[in-house]
Design an enzyme around this catalytic site. Structure first.
Site, PDB file in Angstrom:
ATOM      1  N   GLU A 147      -6.575   9.957   6.417  1.00 25.94           N
ATOM      2  CA  GLU A 147      -5.672   8.945   6.970  1.00 25.94           C
ATOM      3  C   GLU A 147      -4.228   9.443   6.957  1.00 25.94           C
ATOM      4  OE1 GLU A 147      -6.537   4.855   6.442  1.00 25.94           O
ATOM      5  OE2 GLU A 147      -4.557   4.490   5.578  1.00 25.94           O
ATOM      6  N   THR A 182      -2.236   4.817  10.553  1.00 25.64           N
ATOM      7  CA  THR A 182      -1.935   3.444  10.124  1.00 25.64           C
ATOM      8  C   THR A 182      -0.942   2.756  11.055  1.00 25.64           C
ATOM      9  OG1 THR A 182      -0.113   4.082   8.678  1.00 25.64           O
ATOM     10  CG2 THR A 182      -2.315   4.097   7.716  1.00 25.64           C
ATOM     11  N   HIS A 231      -5.235   2.167  13.675  1.00 25.82           N
ATOM     12  CA  HIS A 231      -5.202   0.873  12.998  1.00 25.82           C
ATOM     13  C   HIS A 231      -4.533  -0.140  13.929  1.00 25.82           C
ATOM     14  CE1 HIS A 231      -5.489   2.406   8.578  1.00 25.82           C
ATOM     15  NE2 HIS A 231      -6.155   3.179   9.405  1.00 25.82           N
TER      16      HIS A 231
END
Length: 295
Positions: free
Chosen positions: A22, A53, A82
């Site tokens: 991530e 993110t 995301h």
């Protein structure tokens, strides 16, 4: 080029071990350089997917779309963007989803997201938007053919009234069409397996991938754990406390603890590991290289 049309939900259900990383959208040019260096250093590990993110209230929307699109176009890696409920109407959400699709992105992690004031502050609804992650999952499924994942919480979400309440929320996301979940950072293997058991008991049978973040700095990790409404486990504190005045020793022990945790998780049936890299590759590469699965 990446297999951009692959669905993460399908890949995880195939049963092989998944390794994923991530990243977050950097704030400036220097951060951008660090991010792309890390991406290029991690690409040879051939992750199953990588995720990018999204800031509280959608503050990094354009950068999230741009980075995931560039990963889809310029690397061999499969990107997942995301997307959060906060700060967006459904019209805006539909436009963001179309931007992602136009950029070659086929996978989304649907989140309620943190309130604008940060974790633990009051949630602010957006007029014309969606309220919960389960609503967002349903909306994404309604307007697109993207593969949708969600978040899960080994010790329960900080706002959940109980573990039963927490798993009921996960079930709502599953019922809305989510295909897999990625957890908040796992601090103890038993918490992760407890979550999997609770999920299974209410009929949630999708893959749940544990999130991993090694403790590289004592104070910053303590702050991060506190933000999620938890505490560093006593057994971890017992190993790190004596070293806290020696940053290099803390880092080495943190890597060792994370490696042991990863080995236990994989050995007992976790479908893979999702590393929170903080846009740096070194610690993730060290843990990956030390895993028993490679021995």
């Amino acid at each position: 080029m990446s297999e951009g049309s692959a669905r993460i939900g399908d890949l995880l259900r195939l049963g092989g071990r998944s390794f994923s990383f991530e990243f977050f959208p950097p704030k400036d040019e220097a951060g951008e350089e660090v991010l792309w260096r890390s991406i290029s250093e991690l690409e040879p590990l051939r992750p199953t997917f990588v995720s990018v993110t999204y800031g509280a209230g959608g503050t990094t929307r354009d950068r999230t779309v741009a980075i995931t699109g560039r990963i889809a176009r310029e690397t061999s890696m499969l990107p997942m963007a995301h997307l959060t409920c906060g700060g967006h109407t459904t019209d805006e959400l539909a436009r963001i989803l179309q931007s992602l699709i136009d950029s070659g992105v086929r996978n989304v992690l649907a989140l309620r997201g943190d309130p604008p004031g940060g974790p633990g502050t009051e949630w602010v609804s957006t007029e014309g938007g969606v309220e919960y992650a389960s609503d967002l999952v349903a909306f994404i499924r309604q307007v697109s053919d993207l593969s949708v994942g969600v978040a899960a919480f080994p010790e329960g979400h900080r706002d959940a009234a109980s573990l039963d309440d927490d798993v009921a929320v996960l079930k709502a996301k599953y019922d809305a069409g989510a295909e897999f979940a990625v957890t908040e950072m796992v601090l103890r293997a038993s918490d992760y397996f407890g979550l999997v058991e609770r999920a299974s008991a209410v009929g949630v049978d999708f893959p749940i991938v544990p999130g991993i973040m090694p403790i590289l700095n004592f104070d910053s990790m303590a702050k991060m754990v506190e933000l999620s409404g938890r505490e560093i486990p006593d057994e971890v504190m017992a190993r790190l406390e004596p070293l806290k005045d020696d940053p290099a020793a803390v880092r080495a022990e943190g890597i060792a603890i994370a490696t042991e945790l990863c080995d236990i998780l994989l050995e007992h049936g976790a479908p893979g590991l999702h590393f929170y890299t903080l846009n740096r590759s070194k610690a993730t590469r060290e843990i990956y290289a030390a895993l028993s699965v490679h021995a």
